[in-house]
Design an enzyme around this catalytic site. Structure first.
Site, short mmCIF file in Angstrom:
data_model
loop_
_atom_site.label_atom_id
_atom_site.label_comp_id
_atom_site.label_asym_id
_atom_site.label_seq_id
_atom_site.Cartn_x
_atom_site.Cartn_y
_atom_site.Cartn_z
N LYS A 219 0.85 -1.19 0.00
CA LYS A 219 0.00 0.00 0.00
C LYS A 219 0.89 1.23 0.00
O LYS A 219 1.81 1.35 0.83
CB LYS A 219 -0.90 0.00 1.24
CG LYS A 219 -1.84 1.20 1.36
CD LYS A 219 -2.95 1.16 0.33
CE LYS A 219 -3.98 2.26 0.58
NZ LYS A 219 -5.03 2.27 -0.46
N THR B 193 -4.59 -4.58 1.47
CA THR B 193 -3.99 -3.25 1.58
C THR B 193 -4.81 -2.35 2.50
O THR B 193 -4.26 -1.44 3.12
CB THR B 193 -3.86 -2.61 0.19
OG1 THR B 193 -5.15 -2.54 -0.44
CG2 THR B 193 -2.92 -3.43 -0.69
N ARG C 33 31.01 32.81 -9.76
CA ARG C 33 29.66 32.51 -10.21
C ARG C 33 28.77 32.19 -9.03
O ARG C 33 29.25 31.97 -7.90
CB ARG C 33 29.67 31.31 -11.17
CG ARG C 33 30.08 30.00 -10.50
CD ARG C 33 29.88 28.80 -11.40
NE ARG C 33 30.21 27.55 -10.72
CZ ARG C 33 29.96 26.33 -11.21
NH1 ARG C 33 29.39 26.21 -12.39
NH2 ARG C 33 30.28 25.25 -10.52
N GLN D 209 30.97 18.83 -8.48
CA GLN D 209 31.50 17.50 -8.18
C GLN D 209 32.42 17.54 -6.97
O GLN D 209 32.33 16.68 -6.07
CB GLN D 209 32.27 16.96 -9.40
CG GLN D 209 31.40 16.61 -10.59
CD GLN D 209 31.23 17.78 -11.55
OE1 GLN D 209 31.33 18.95 -11.14
NE2 GLN D 209 30.94 17.49 -12.79
N ASN E 196 22.75 20.99 -10.95
CA ASN E 196 23.31 22.34 -10.99
C ASN E 196 22.25 23.30 -11.52
O ASN E 196 21.87 23.24 -12.69
CB ASN E 196 24.55 22.35 -11.90
CG ASN E 196 25.43 23.55 -11.66
OD1 ASN E 196 25.03 24.50 -11.00
ND2 ASN E 196 26.63 23.50 -12.21
N HIS F 178 21.49 26.72 -12.77
CA HIS F 178 22.35 27.78 -13.28
C HIS F 178 21.73 29.17 -13.14
O HIS F 178 20.52 29.36 -13.32
CB HIS F 178 22.66 27.52 -14.76
CG HIS F 178 23.41 26.26 -15.00
ND1 HIS F 178 24.72 26.11 -14.67
CD2 HIS F 178 23.01 25.08 -15.53
CE1 HIS F 178 25.14 24.89 -15.00
NE2 HIS F 178 24.11 24.24 -15.51
#
Length: 314
Positions: free
Chosen positions: A22, A68, A187, A243, A269, A271
């Site tokens: 379930k 269930t 950045r 990384q 990432n 941006h």
């Protein structure tokens, strides 16, 4: 963090694997102290049972099936029985132990839970006794328990969004005729962290009995991840790539907590690119490198780089 097997049988020359369960059982539990302070959790529970119920598949015989609906009601009943606060991990273990001990035909159980991030509200700087607001990242867990007492326990974080506006760069990568990305040592670095970690405990008898042990471990792991990502409050820490930062985060957690044997991180990432504007008087592109950025993770044509990494102790 690794696949789990399904109950399997050989029948009529076929290899049959099966489990049933379930998903997304929503349950909330409120605890009240004598002093009047309330605590709440909201969980989404998913259950899978390994059971000897092959007859229901091949002979239309449901006599060995745990319905269930029964699983759903068990979640509610067991939550009601928890008179003291407990971690999402402990509740998952409690459910898995119940299904493997209460039903003779159930040999193993997987319980996955996602905890909704309700946080105590603060009014004029004071914590509210019974008011809560919804946070962001979610606490997750997955436990696999066998009737023999063998256990595999994994916890995690979903949706931990982080951003720093400096101390990040990306340079020295492969350049060829398809490369347009400029190198930079300045950045914005932004990502949404999904983390999971596997505990060393292999038997139910080894599980820590300290109340809310896993809740505190979750907070500790999250703090290590954030501290490694951002660095010290004043000076920060430089990131040469997503990384490199991801690896340092994993290593910091595994070095800090001996009861965590393996960790996986996913960090897409997100941006932020400098905005380029051209005008009639000056057709040349004007670059606002210092303060105006376009978040390209929005659904208007961006490409999101996805990174993941798995690391474990030797």
């Amino acid at each position: 963090m690794g696949s789990l097997p399904m109950a399997d049988k050989e029948l009529d020359g076929f290899h049959i694997e099966q489990r049933h369960g379930k998903d997304r059982v929503r349950v909330a539990r409120v605890w009240r102290t004598k002093e009047g302070r309330h605590f709440i959790v909201e969980w989404s529970v998913s259950i899978s049972l390994f059971s000897d119920c092959l007859a229901s598949y091949v002979r239309d015989d449901n006599s060995d099936i745990v319905a269930t609906d029964t699983m759903k009601n068990t979640v509610y009943a067991k939550a009601k029985e928890c008179s003291e606060q407990l971690s999402v991990e402990d509740f998952a273990i409690l459910l898995a132990k119940h299904f493997t001990s209460f039903y003779s035909q159930v040999s193993g159980a997987i319980v996955k839970i996602v905890e909704k991030p309700w946080e105590r509200a603060y009014i004029d700087g004071q914590p509210h006794e019974h008011g809560f607001k919804l946070g962001s990242e979610k606490h997750t867990t997955e436990v696999f328990v066998k009737k023999s007492g063998i256990v595999k326990l994994v916890s995690g974080i979903e949706g931990l969004s982080v951003l720093k506006t400096t101390m990040s760069g990306f340079e020295g990568f492969i350049r060829d005729k398809y490369t347009a990305l400029p190198e930079t040592r300045e950045r914005i670095l932004a990502t949404e962290i999904t983390a999971s970690w596997k505990y060393t405990y292999e038997n139910l008898s080894n599980i820590p009995q300290k109340p809310l042990y896993f809740s505190q471990r979750y907070l500790d792991v999250k703090n290590i991840l954030l501290g490694t990502f951002f660095g010290p409050p004043k000076e920060g820490v430089y990131s040469a790539s997503v990384q490199a930062t991801l690896y340092q985060m994993e290593k910091a957690v595994l070095n800090k907590f001996p009861d965590i044997s393996a960790m996986q991180l996913k960090m897409p990432n997100l941006h932020f690119l400098p905005v380029n504007i051209s005008g009639k008087e000056n057709p040349a592109i004007v670059k606002f490198n210092d303060d105006v950025y376009l978040p390209t993770s929005e659904p208007h044509g961006s490409i999101e780089a996805s990174l993941s990494h798995f690391w474990s102790r030797m």
